[in-house]
Scaffold this motif. Structure first.
Motif, PDB file in Angstrom:
ATOM      1  N   LYS A 269      14.696 -19.862 -35.922  1.00 18.86           N
ATOM      2  CA  LYS A 269      13.882 -18.722 -35.497  1.00 18.86           C
ATOM      3  C   LYS A 269      14.736 -17.461 -35.388  1.00 18.86           C
ATOM      4  O   LYS A 269      14.314 -16.377 -35.795  1.00 18.86           O
ATOM      5  CB  LYS A 269      13.233 -19.058 -34.148  1.00 18.86           C
ATOM      6  CG  LYS A 269      12.621 -17.888 -33.412  1.00 18.86           C
ATOM      7  CD  LYS A 269      11.335 -17.423 -34.057  1.00 18.86           C
ATOM      8  CE  LYS A 269      10.812 -16.155 -33.378  1.00 18.86           C
ATOM      9  NZ  LYS A 269      10.396 -16.372 -31.984  1.00 18.86           N
TER      10      LYS A 269
ATOM     11  N   LEU B 226      15.568 -16.206 -38.926  1.00 22.22           N
ATOM     12  CA  LEU B 226      14.345 -15.646 -39.523  1.00 22.22           C
ATOM     13  C   LEU B 226      14.017 -14.280 -38.915  1.00 22.22           C
ATOM     14  O   LEU B 226      13.728 -13.309 -39.638  1.00 22.22           O
ATOM     15  CB  LEU B 226      13.188 -16.626 -39.290  1.00 22.22           C
ATOM     16  CG  LEU B 226      11.785 -16.164 -39.689  1.00 22.22           C
ATOM     17  CD1 LEU B 226      11.689 -15.989 -41.204  1.00 22.22           C
ATOM     18  CD2 LEU B 226      10.725 -17.175 -39.217  1.00 22.22           C
TER      19      LEU B 226
ATOM     20  N   VAL C  22       8.132 -22.140 -50.183  1.00 21.81           N
ATOM     21  CA  VAL C  22       8.280 -23.423 -49.488  1.00 21.81           C
ATOM     22  C   VAL C  22       7.628 -24.504 -50.358  1.00 21.81           C
ATOM     23  O   VAL C  22       6.604 -24.249 -50.989  1.00 21.81           O
ATOM     24  CB  VAL C  22       7.592 -23.374 -48.096  1.00 21.81           C
ATOM     25  CG1 VAL C  22       7.735 -24.712 -47.366  1.00 21.81           C
ATOM     26  CG2 VAL C  22       8.175 -22.254 -47.237  1.00 21.81           C
TER      27      VAL C  22
ATOM     28  N   LEU D 271       6.551 -25.684 -43.430  1.00 24.63           N
ATOM     29  CA  LEU D 271       5.288 -24.928 -43.523  1.00 24.63           C
ATOM     30  C   LEU D 271       4.726 -24.692 -42.122  1.00 24.63           C
ATOM     31  O   LEU D 271       4.312 -23.570 -41.785  1.00 24.63           O
ATOM     32  CB  LEU D 271       4.263 -25.690 -44.372  1.00 24.63           C
ATOM     33  CG  LEU D 271       4.421 -25.573 -45.881  1.00 24.63           C
ATOM     34  CD1 LEU D 271       3.461 -26.518 -46.607  1.00 24.63           C
ATOM     35  CD2 LEU D 271       4.149 -24.136 -46.356  1.00 24.63           C
TER      36      LEU D 271
ATOM     37  N   TYR E  24       6.679 -21.964 -40.223  1.00 22.97           N
ATOM     38  CA  TYR E  24       6.396 -20.590 -40.642  1.00 22.97           C
ATOM     39  C   TYR E  24       4.971 -20.154 -40.276  1.00 22.97           C
ATOM     40  O   TYR E  24       4.754 -19.029 -39.831  1.00 22.97           O
ATOM     41  CB  TYR E  24       6.600 -20.443 -42.154  1.00 22.97           C
ATOM     42  CG  TYR E  24       8.043 -20.577 -42.579  1.00 22.97           C
ATOM     43  CD1 TYR E  24       9.013 -19.696 -42.112  1.00 22.97           C
ATOM     44  CD2 TYR E  24       8.452 -21.584 -43.451  1.00 22.97           C
ATOM     45  CE1 TYR E  24      10.339 -19.810 -42.503  1.00 22.97           C
ATOM     46  CE2 TYR E  24       9.783 -21.713 -43.851  1.00 22.97           C
ATOM     47  CZ  TYR E  24      10.718 -20.819 -43.371  1.00 22.97           C
ATOM     48  OH  TYR E  24      12.029 -20.937 -43.753  1.00 22.97           O
ATOM     49  N   ILE E  25       4.035 -21.046 -40.481  1.00 19.46           N
ATOM     50  CA  ILE E  25       2.633 -20.665 -40.257  1.00 19.46           C
ATOM     51  C   ILE E  25       2.363 -20.456 -38.765  1.00 19.46           C
ATOM     52  O   ILE E  25       1.614 -19.556 -38.377  1.00 19.46           O
ATOM     53  CB  ILE E  25       1.690 -21.668 -40.962  1.00 19.46           C
ATOM     54  CG1 ILE E  25       1.770 -21.366 -42.477  1.00 19.46           C
ATOM     55  CG2 ILE E  25       0.244 -21.569 -40.455  1.00 19.46           C
ATOM     56  CD1 ILE E  25       1.134 -22.358 -43.393  1.00 19.46           C
TER      57      ILE E  25
ATOM     58  N   LYS F 284       4.285 -19.056 -36.864  1.00 18.27           N
ATOM     59  CA  LYS F 284       4.791 -17.713 -36.549  1.00 18.27           C
ATOM     60  C   LYS F 284       4.001 -16.613 -37.252  1.00 18.27           C
ATOM     61  O   LYS F 284       4.360 -15.441 -37.182  1.00 18.27           O
ATOM     62  CB  LYS F 284       6.277 -17.629 -36.901  1.00 18.27           C
ATOM     63  CG  LYS F 284       7.117 -18.458 -35.933  1.00 18.27           C
ATOM     64  CD  LYS F 284       8.540 -18.649 -36.371  1.00 18.27           C
ATOM     65  CE  LYS F 284       9.291 -19.494 -35.337  1.00 18.27           C
ATOM     66  NZ  LYS F 284       8.649 -20.808 -35.025  1.00 18.27           N
ATOM     67  N   GLY F 285       2.941 -16.997 -37.961  1.00 21.25           N
ATOM     68  CA  GLY F 285       2.052 -15.992 -38.545  1.00 21.25           C
ATOM     69  C   GLY F 285       2.189 -15.777 -40.043  1.00 21.25           C
ATOM     70  O   GLY F 285       1.593 -14.851 -40.597  1.00 21.25           O
ATOM     71  N   ALA F 286       2.983 -16.625 -40.728  1.00 25.41           N
ATOM     72  CA  ALA F 286       3.100 -16.473 -42.184  1.00 25.41           C
ATOM     73  C   ALA F 286       1.793 -16.877 -42.865  1.00 25.41           C
ATOM     74  O   ALA F 286       1.059 -17.726 -42.359  1.00 25.41           O
ATOM     75  CB  ALA F 286       4.245 -17.331 -42.715  1.00 25.41           C
ATOM     76  N   VAL F 287       1.517 -16.268 -44.002  1.00 23.69           N
ATOM     77  CA  VAL F 287       0.327 -16.583 -44.792  1.00 23.69           C
ATOM     78  C   VAL F 287       0.784 -17.274 -46.078  1.00 23.69           C
ATOM     79  O   VAL F 287       1.735 -16.830 -46.724  1.00 23.69           O
ATOM     80  CB  VAL F 287      -0.451 -15.289 -45.125  1.00 23.69           C
ATOM     81  CG1 VAL F 287      -1.642 -15.581 -46.021  1.00 23.69           C
ATOM     82  CG2 VAL F 287      -0.911 -14.616 -43.828  1.00 23.69           C
ATOM     83  N   ASP F 288       0.122 -18.383 -46.416  1.00 25.43           N
ATOM     84  CA  ASP F 288       0.422 -19.112 -47.656  1.00 25.43           C
ATOM     85  C   ASP F 288      -0.420 -18.488 -48.771  1.00 25.43           C
ATOM     86  O   ASP F 288      -1.617 -18.744 -48.891  1.00 25.43           O
ATOM     87  CB  ASP F 288       0.072 -20.594 -47.469  1.00 25.43           C
ATOM     88  CG  ASP F 288       0.372 -21.422 -48.721  1.00 25.43           C
ATOM     89  OD1 ASP F 288       0.440 -20.853 -49.833  1.00 25.43           O
ATOM     90  OD2 ASP F 288       0.517 -22.651 -48.582  1.00 25.43           O
TER      91      ASP F 288
END
Lengths: 173, 173
Positions: free
Chosen positions: B106, B109, B128, B136, B139-140, B142-146
Motif C-alpha cells: 500500500k 502504491l 494484473v 485484483l 487494488y479494487i 482501493k478503488g481501481a477500475v478493471d
C-alpha cells in the motif's frame, strides 16, 4: 494513393485533436475526451515530451471536402518491461474512413515499429476494444498477439477521487 | 513493522533484479525474464531514463535470513492518454511474501500515486493477471477500475519476427 508519413509538428495539433475525437467517436466513448489543444502542444512539443506522434499526409489533390490533408496519425511513447526491457507503446492509430484500405494505417504502424526497433525496443504494444473486430483482425493478420486472450492480462486504473485519496496516503519518510 | 520507501539508486539494481524474478515466478512466467542487471542499470539510471523505481526497505533487525533489507519495489514510468493527458503506469508492484500484510505494498502504491499526481497525471494504470485474485482484490478495494472487464480493452503486442518484419516495411518517405 500517395501519402507521406512524417513526425508531427506543434502546428499539427489541431489536426491531431480533430482525429483524436473522430477515433473516440468510432470507439463509442467520445464523452471521455477531455484533452485540449493546448495540453497536446505542451505535453508533446516541449523538452522531455510525454509522447511522440507521426502523421499521414496526402497531397492537395486528395484533400477532403472539409479541406484536410492530414488524414491519419499514430501517437506513441516509450515504456519498459522488467522482463524484456525497452518497449514502444502505441496509444492511438487512426486513419480517416475515406482513406482506409490504402496502406496508410499499415504505413503508420510500420513506421512506429521502425522507430521502436531503432531505439532497441523489443515490443510494440497497444490496446484494442474486444468488439472492434476490424482492428483486431488488422493487427492479428500482421502477427500481433492478444495477451489478454492468451495470458489473461487485464488493464486496471485508479483515477479521480480514488487516485487523489491514494496519493494522500503516501508514506512521508 | 517500520519500513522506508525511497527512490531506487543504481546500486539497488541487484535487489530489483532479484525481486523481478521473484514476481515473475509468482506470476508463473519466469521463463519470460530476459533482462540483465546491466540493462536495468543503463535504462533506469542514465540521463533520460526509461523508468523510475521506488524501493521499500526495512531496518537491519528485520533483515531476511538471506540478508536482504530491500523487500519490495514499484517500477513505473509516464505514459499519455489522448483523452485525458498525463498518466503514470506502474509496471511492477512487489513485496516479498514474509513482508506482506504490513502496509508495504500500500505504501509503495500510494507513493507512485503521489509522484504521479505531483506530475499532473490523472491516471495510475497497471496490468494484473485475471487469475491473480489476491492482487485484483487488493487494488479494487482501493478503488481501481478493471477496464478490461468494464470496457473490453485487450492488450496486444508485436514482438520478435513480427516486429522486425513490420519495421522493415516502414515507408521511406
Amino acid at each position: 494513393m500517395n501519402f507521406k508519413v512524417r513526425a508531427a509538428r506543434k502546428e499539427d495539433c489541431k489536426d491531431i485533436s480533430r482525429m483524436i475525437m473522430e477515433l473516440a467517436v468510432y470507439e463509442k466513448m467520445p464523452e471521455q475526451v477531455k484533452i485540449s489543444n493546448e495540453e497536446l502542444e505542451r505535453d508533446g512539443f516541449s523538452p522531455n515530451p510525454f509522447f511522440q506522434c507521426l502523421i499521414a499526409e496526402v497531397s492537395d489533390e486528395n484533400m477532403t471536402t472539409d479541406g484536410y490533408t492530414v488524414v491519419g496519425y499514430a501517437l506513441y511513447f516509450y515504456t519498459y518491461s522488467t522482463w524484456e526491457g525497452r518497449s514502444v507503446f502505441m496509444e492511438d492509430l487512426y486513419v480517416m474512413p475515406d482513406f482506409r484500405g490504402k496502406g496508410i494505417g499499415k504505413g503508420l504502424l510500420a513506421k512506429v515499429a521502425q522507430v521502436g526497433v531503432e531505439k532497441q525496443c523489443v515490443r510494440l504494444q497497444f490496446s484494442v476494444l474486444e468488439w472492434n473486430k476490424p482492428s483486431l483482425d488488422f493487427y492479428i493478420a500482421k502477427g500481433a498477439v492478444d495477451l489478454t486472450a492468451k495470458e489473461g492480462w487485464h488493464n486496471l486504473r485508479f483515477y479521480g477521487q480514488a487516485l487523489d485519496q491514494l496519493a494522500k496516503e503516501a508514506p512521508n519518510n
